[in-house]
Design an enzyme around this catalytic site. Structure first.
Site, PDB file in Angstrom:
ATOM      1  N   LYS A  11       0.757  -1.400  -0.031  1.00 59.95           N
ATOM      2  CA  LYS A  11       0.336   0.365  -0.123  1.00 59.95           C
ATOM      3  C   LYS A  11       0.893   0.801   0.330  1.00 59.95           C
ATOM      4  O   LYS A  11       2.086   1.035   0.388  1.00 59.95           O
ATOM      5  CB  LYS A  11      -0.858  -0.217   1.289  1.00 59.95           C
ATOM      6  CG  LYS A  11      -1.849  -1.395   1.316  1.00 59.95           C
ATOM      7  CD  LYS A  11      -3.265  -1.598   1.800  1.00 59.95           C
ATOM      8  CE  LYS A  11      -3.984  -2.420   1.875  1.00 59.95           C
ATOM      9  NZ  LYS A  11      -5.191  -2.425   2.946  1.00 59.95           N
ATOM     10  N   PHE A  59     -15.440   2.821   6.226  1.00 63.03           N
ATOM     11  CA  PHE A  59     -13.794   3.143   5.902  1.00 63.03           C
ATOM     12  C   PHE A  59     -13.726   3.425   4.351  1.00 63.03           C
ATOM     13  O   PHE A  59     -12.773   3.669   4.346  1.00 63.03           O
ATOM     14  CB  PHE A  59     -13.489   2.094   7.173  1.00 63.03           C
ATOM     15  CG  PHE A  59     -13.603   0.517   6.161  1.00 63.03           C
ATOM     16  CD1 PHE A  59     -12.917   0.326   4.878  1.00 63.03           C
ATOM     17  CD2 PHE A  59     -14.502  -0.139   6.762  1.00 63.03           C
ATOM     18  CE1 PHE A  59     -13.343  -1.006   5.027  1.00 63.03           C
ATOM     19  CE2 PHE A  59     -15.041  -1.568   6.798  1.00 63.03           C
ATOM     20  CZ  PHE A  59     -14.275  -1.795   5.299  1.00 63.03           C
ATOM     21  N   ARG A  87      -2.286 -15.082   3.581  1.00 65.21           N
ATOM     22  CA  ARG A  87      -2.828 -14.600   4.536  1.00 65.21           C
ATOM     23  C   ARG A  87      -2.246 -14.814   6.039  1.00 65.21           C
ATOM     24  O   ARG A  87      -2.331 -13.996   7.326  1.00 65.21           O
ATOM     25  CB  ARG A  87      -4.219 -15.308   3.768  1.00 65.21           C
ATOM     26  CG  ARG A  87      -4.867 -15.134   3.438  1.00 65.21           C
ATOM     27  CD  ARG A  87      -5.747 -13.589   3.655  1.00 65.21           C
ATOM     28  NE  ARG A  87      -6.799 -13.639   4.487  1.00 65.21           N
ATOM     29  CZ  ARG A  87      -6.851 -12.300   4.034  1.00 65.21           C
ATOM     30  NH1 ARG A  87      -6.705 -11.168   3.939  1.00 65.21           N
ATOM     31  NH2 ARG A  87      -7.941 -12.535   5.027  1.00 65.21           N
ATOM     32  N   THR A  93      -5.996  -8.089   9.949  1.00 59.05           N
ATOM     33  CA  THR A  93      -6.435  -7.156   9.029  1.00 59.05           C
ATOM     34  C   THR A  93      -5.325  -5.412  10.040  1.00 59.05           C
ATOM     35  O   THR A  93      -4.951  -4.967   9.953  1.00 59.05           O
ATOM     36  CB  THR A  93      -7.855  -6.456   8.811  1.00 59.05           C
ATOM     37  OG1 THR A  93      -8.461  -8.064   7.957  1.00 59.05           O
ATOM     38  CG2 THR A  93      -8.211  -5.401   8.071  1.00 59.05           C
ATOM     39  N   ARG A 104       1.895  -7.534   8.476  1.00 55.56           N
ATOM     40  CA  ARG A 104       1.124  -6.133   9.457  1.00 55.56           C
ATOM     41  C   ARG A 104       1.792  -5.513  10.534  1.00 55.56           C
ATOM     42  O   ARG A 104       1.679  -4.106  11.183  1.00 55.56           O
ATOM     43  CB  ARG A 104      -0.840  -6.648   9.331  1.00 55.56           C
ATOM     44  CG  ARG A 104      -0.645  -6.307   7.487  1.00 55.56           C
ATOM     45  CD  ARG A 104      -1.973  -6.797   7.593  1.00 55.56           C
ATOM     46  NE  ARG A 104      -3.029  -6.431   6.181  1.00 55.56           N
ATOM     47  CZ  ARG A 104      -4.014  -7.380   5.674  1.00 55.56           C
ATOM     48  NH1 ARG A 104      -4.742  -8.290   6.674  1.00 55.56           N
ATOM     49  NH2 ARG A 104      -4.382  -7.114   4.985  1.00 55.56           N
ATOM     50  N   ASN A 114      -2.684  -0.510   6.976  1.00 55.47           N
ATOM     51  CA  ASN A 114      -1.999  -1.624   6.942  1.00 55.47           C
ATOM     52  C   ASN A 114      -1.186  -3.020   5.892  1.00 55.47           C
ATOM     53  O   ASN A 114      -1.092  -3.786   5.981  1.00 55.47           O
ATOM     54  CB  ASN A 114      -3.373  -2.993   7.455  1.00 55.47           C
ATOM     55  CG  ASN A 114      -4.326  -2.948   6.235  1.00 55.47           C
ATOM     56  OD1 ASN A 114      -3.905  -2.972   4.745  1.00 55.47           O
ATOM     57  ND2 ASN A 114      -5.241  -4.261   7.041  1.00 55.47           N
ATOM     58  N   HIS A 117      -1.960  -5.583   1.152  1.00 56.69           N
ATOM     59  CA  HIS A 117      -3.563  -6.214   0.392  1.00 56.69           C
ATOM     60  C   HIS A 117      -3.489  -7.888   0.239  1.00 56.69           C
ATOM     61  O   HIS A 117      -1.898  -7.995  -0.013  1.00 56.69           O
ATOM     62  CB  HIS A 117      -4.140  -5.745  -0.547  1.00 56.69           C
ATOM     63  CG  HIS A 117      -5.145  -6.842  -1.122  1.00 56.69           C
ATOM     64  ND1 HIS A 117      -6.655  -6.627  -0.247  1.00 56.69           N
ATOM     65  CD2 HIS A 117      -5.274  -8.079  -1.842  1.00 56.69           C
ATOM     66  CE1 HIS A 117      -7.254  -7.202  -0.565  1.00 56.69           C
ATOM     67  NE2 HIS A 117      -6.743  -7.395  -1.781  1.00 56.69           N
TER      68      HIS A 117
END
Ligand code: CMP
Length: 142
Positions: A11, A59, A87, A93, A104, A114, A117
């Site tokens: 991100k 959000f 994952r 998250t 994360r 975070n 993705h």
């Protein structure tokens, strides 16, 4: 077990924090290989399309603004059991609730920021990989 593919996005805030190579290293050290990789900037329209499932949530507006605020790195990762293994490596998250050693936990700032993705199912991984990459941009990983 058959080779699987999944999508990841580093991100904008993690790129601004100069953490992209550290994150990519964690991913490759965990045994993932790249089937595709690029740095792009999403328009807010495209970010809204990508996160269409979150439309209407409290959000969502912030998410779309944040995801279009600067460059992102998108990659298709290949590995046996890629979707669930990624994952696990990425963590929960909310970085505060993520297990120690997860991406994360290490690089996330907050639930909203975070760091990364990861596709949440094999079906979504297929859709998300096609959202970002044409067939010509994807490579076979044996
Ligand atoms: P991501 O895996 O990219 O998928 C959707 C994103 O929305 C998620 O990471 C978080 O950054 C964000 N998100 C999910 N739930 C919340 C929430 N309750 N509050 C704020 N942001 C959230």
């Amino acid at each position: 077990m058959p080779m699987e593919q999944t999508l990841t996005i580093i991100k904008p805030h993690a790129i601004k924090d100069n953490k992209a190579t550290a994150i990519l290293s964690m991913i490759t050290e965990a045994g993932f290989r790249f089937a595709a990789l690029k740095m792009i900037r999403l328009s807010s329209f495209r970010a809204g399309e990508f996160y269409a499932d979150h439309t209407g949530k409290s959000f969502c507006e912030h998410l779309v603004k944040m995801m279009s605020s600067g460059p992102i790195i998108v990659a298709i990762l290949a590995k046996e059991n890629a979707v669930s293994d990624l994952r696990q490596l990425v963590g929960k998250t909310d970085p505060e609730k993520a297990e120690p050693g997860t991406i994360r936990k290490i690089f996330g700032r907050s639930m909203r920021e975070n760091a990364i993705h990861a596709s949440d199912s094999i079906d979504n991984a297929r859709k998300e990989c096609s959202f970002f990459f044409s067939d010509m941009e994807r490579f076979r990983v044996e």
